[in-house]
Design a protein around this motif. Sequence first.
Motif, PDB file in Angstrom:
ATOM      1  N   ARG A 127      -1.852   7.229   1.319  1.00  0.00           N
ATOM      2  CA  ARG A 127      -3.284   6.988   1.488  1.00  0.00           C
ATOM      3  C   ARG A 127      -3.757   7.101   2.937  1.00  0.00           C
ATOM      4  NH1 ARG A 127      -2.271   7.161  -3.294  1.00  0.00           N
ATOM      5  NH2 ARG A 127      -3.294   5.927  -4.908  1.00  0.00           N
ATOM      6  N   TRP A 128      -2.854   6.830   3.854  1.00  0.00           N
ATOM      7  CA  TRP A 128      -3.229   6.779   5.258  1.00  0.00           C
ATOM      8  C   TRP A 128      -1.980   6.976   6.087  1.00  0.00           C
ATOM      9  CZ3 TRP A 128      -1.687   3.634   9.297  1.00  0.00           C
ATOM     10  CH2 TRP A 128      -2.477   3.677  10.441  1.00  0.00           C
ATOM     11  N   PRO A 129      -1.950   7.668   7.192  1.00  0.00           N
ATOM     12  CA  PRO A 129      -3.085   8.275   7.886  1.00  0.00           C
ATOM     13  C   PRO A 129      -3.368   9.713   7.448  1.00  0.00           C
ATOM     14  CG  PRO A 129      -1.124   8.334   9.249  1.00  0.00           C
ATOM     15  CD  PRO A 129      -0.722   7.714   7.969  1.00  0.00           C
ATOM     16  N   ASP A 130      -2.605  10.216   6.484  1.00  0.00           N
ATOM     17  CA  ASP A 130      -2.841  11.600   6.088  1.00  0.00           C
ATOM     18  C   ASP A 130      -3.187  11.619   4.610  1.00  0.00           C
ATOM     19  OD1 ASP A 130      -3.128  14.230   6.511  1.00  0.00           O
ATOM     20  OD2 ASP A 130      -0.999  14.712   6.310  1.00  0.00           O
ATOM     21  N   GLY A 131      -4.287  10.979   4.260  1.00  0.00           N
ATOM     22  CA  GLY A 131      -4.606  10.750   2.859  1.00  0.00           C
ATOM     23  C   GLY A 131      -5.391  11.869   2.222  1.00  0.00           C
ATOM     24  N   LYS A 132      -4.682  12.951   1.891  1.00  0.00           N
ATOM     25  CA  LYS A 132      -5.352  14.024   1.139  1.00  0.00           C
ATOM     26  C   LYS A 132      -5.514  13.555  -0.290  1.00  0.00           C
ATOM     27  CE  LYS A 132      -5.595  17.605   4.050  1.00  0.00           C
ATOM     28  NZ  LYS A 132      -6.910  17.899   4.592  1.00  0.00           N
ATOM     29  N   PHE A 133      -6.724  13.624  -0.805  1.00  0.00           N
ATOM     30  CA  PHE A 133      -6.985  13.084  -2.139  1.00  0.00           C
ATOM     31  C   PHE A 133      -6.282  13.883  -3.232  1.00  0.00           C
ATOM     32  CE2 PHE A 133      -9.434  13.296  -6.053  1.00  0.00           C
ATOM     33  CZ  PHE A 133      -9.349  11.979  -6.428  1.00  0.00           C
ATOM     34  N   PRO A 168       0.814  -1.221   0.000  1.00  0.00           N
ATOM     35  CA  PRO A 168       0.000   0.000   0.000  1.00  0.00           C
ATOM     36  C   PRO A 168       0.848   1.272   0.000  1.00  0.00           C
ATOM     37  CG  PRO A 168      -0.002  -1.033   2.157  1.00  0.00           C
ATOM     38  CD  PRO A 168       0.703  -1.961   1.255  1.00  0.00           C
ATOM     39  N   PHE A 169       0.381   2.283  -0.699  1.00  0.00           N
ATOM     40  CA  PHE A 169       1.099   3.551  -0.781  1.00  0.00           C
ATOM     41  C   PHE A 169       0.959   4.320   0.532  1.00  0.00           C
ATOM     42  CE2 PHE A 169      -0.090   3.384  -5.518  1.00  0.00           C
ATOM     43  CZ  PHE A 169       1.016   2.588  -5.790  1.00  0.00           C
TER      44      PHE A 169
END
Lengths: 579, 201
Positions: A161-167, A157-158
Amino acid sequence: MSDASVITQTQIYEEIFPDWFTPESRSGYEGFIIPAERIQEAAQFLRDDKRYDFLISVTAVDYYPEDCLEVVYHFKRSTGGAPLTLKCILSRESSEIQSLVAVYPGAELQEREVWDLLGVKFTGHPDLRRILTWEGFGGHPLRKDWKEAFYEEEFKPFKSRWPDGKFSRAEDHNPLQDNLNFPQGFDPDKWVADGEQTLYKSMTRVSKLNEDGIESDQIIVNLGPQHPSTHGVFRMAAVLDGETVVDLKPVMGYLHRNHEKIGERNTYLQNMPFTDRLDYICSMSNNFAYALTVEKLLNVKPPERAEYIRVIMAELTRINNHLIAIGFLLNDLGAFFTPVLYALEERELIIDMFEAASGSRMMCNYFRFGGVVRDLPEGMLDHLKKFLTRLPRKVDELDHYLSGSEIVRIRTEGIGILPPLQAIANSASGPLLRASGIPYDLRRADPYSIYDRFDFDVCVRYHGDIYDRFLLRLDEIRQSIRILKQAVRDIPEGPIMTGKPQYQVRVPAGEAYGRVESPKGELGFYVVSNGKANPVRYHVRAPTFINLTSLADMCKGNKIADVVTILGSIDIVLGEVDR
Amino acid sequence: MFGLGIIRGLSITLRHFVMTYVDDIRKGKRRYHTPEGIAYRSNTEVTGMFTIQYPEEKLPVPEEFRYIPFLVYETSEDGMRKIRCTSCGICAKVCPPQCIWIVRTTDPDTGKPIPTPAEYYIDIDLCMSCGLCAEYCPFDAIKMDHDYEIASFDRMKHHVYNLEKLAKPLEYYASIRPVNYKAEEDARAAKAAAKQASQAA
């Protein structure tokens, strides 16, 4: 087939091999390592002295940052038994090895693929061009130091994406705003596409004088891409003498998405839904092969009930696929959509069952390592039983109305013949091989899962023409019904998963080649693990891709109008061919 | 006789054509636009016309049908929404196309994470509806939806679902997946009972 001809991997080691065949010493690996310069000699020895007459797959593994590029060959005997693995170690810089096309013609397309994706030069290959990517493509994408346009990180997983997953969208990070890279110094204005000329030059083309002493030339006709009956975006370049095909080359890669690179970025579990997208008609078979391969590495066995569920699903998939193959073959013959819709009626009932069990009609994603996702829904077995009383009647109906039709017989009998020895040499598998008189079915030849418990016949037909392939598929539906009836009768209650479901599987280091008899042929997955969360190598031995090697042989000497039907009788799916 | 096979082949179309009308007359109005009619036409015993007249009629989807995830929230008695998600990130880690983005809430005073998502995005253009997020969620907080009619005119504007768009009530979940819901509630009740029993002992 008698039991005597079935051999196991342990027996192979006891057989006498020359001393330059070094047995693999790494734990978790199997087979032999041989010096790269002697591969052709080794292949000849295996084929002629050891009866390994069938080259299953050619692939390579890049062990970057080590300077090691390993070319991996899998061989098998057309009489059955376990596969044999051979490996040659090359340096990444000067990756050159002898081509095996002279010994096994079935290596042709596969070696082109390895050249295209991994940059291994096969000396002596008659036509070593890129096959899946375009001719101006920069680099060899399956090398570990190659990065795609939307490259984010080496492995999923990149972290973004989490925990600071700004789209953010992937295309916004690429200067071209597109999933596209150009090779260094590429100028679209100055670039000349020379691939076409090379393709045409590689084909046999002779001018000759006809009976009246007039010189006649041969012309090249491109069928496709996007010909309505090519079953996808596929192209055939044919050299014609009048209406007769002199030479033909398949051109593919229009749907290429580098499935294997995606697979190497993914974790083991994340690959499962991606396998659905290979042969999108038979997603359950793809799941099955991949699950078997990783289970080999993990050394787990699914519980009884799960095994039965798997067999039920795999056989339903076979029926599903053959119904489509038969229906669309009639489409190719010109019976536009009437027969295929009657076949699709039955298929509809099958995919309703898939939907109820897995949640999706085509992208099933139903298998897990060590079992299946969930148990069969209530009432499904009853529904299946009812379906199994209806289906034989409908298959007989198809048989009755189609096999006897004069148009079908005239257009298919004696057309597109593939002789048995040619079929083996070309590494053809599945219905294509069995219709040519070779009774090779992995469910019998090297039984996996619980297929050794069922009573069924390996279908075989002997003429090797389109009509036999059509009849063979009907036969196989009937045999699948037999297996299904036994499976429904014997399926036990119990758990459907070994161990707890987990999303991060720990796969021990090693390699595994797992294969199933998918409806289209031998579907194999070659997975190499280094003990981390993502596979080092994830290779798909796609049956239809390799079956296309035989396309030219079947078409030569036939009329151009039959080419589409011959292609239809191979039953290709571009999701799997192009990967 | 040469040509008989062709005539036989043509006759099957005629037979189906006639059979459709015979069946229509026999079944009357019940055959179309009624749930029992739809069930009849997707059955193994059907004769005559097989097709469902979408969008006037719709095939009922089975419970396990999966299409784009949603987040489950519970409504407390005072009308407050309590989202089940704890932003543990397992869904984002297991997602094969990596279409889930989560911002974890942190306490502004202590800097410690609070178990609830501050932002949650799913790019439904990327989502492959594989259902792995729902399968591996330890809190039953993310579930797969049944609503498959999600076409829109502008993918840039409408195809990234945020927390507000993703959140759906627990009652909705219970209505689309009654069997799963009941099994989960039973398991939860059994677990709570076991915990109580061990505390009492």
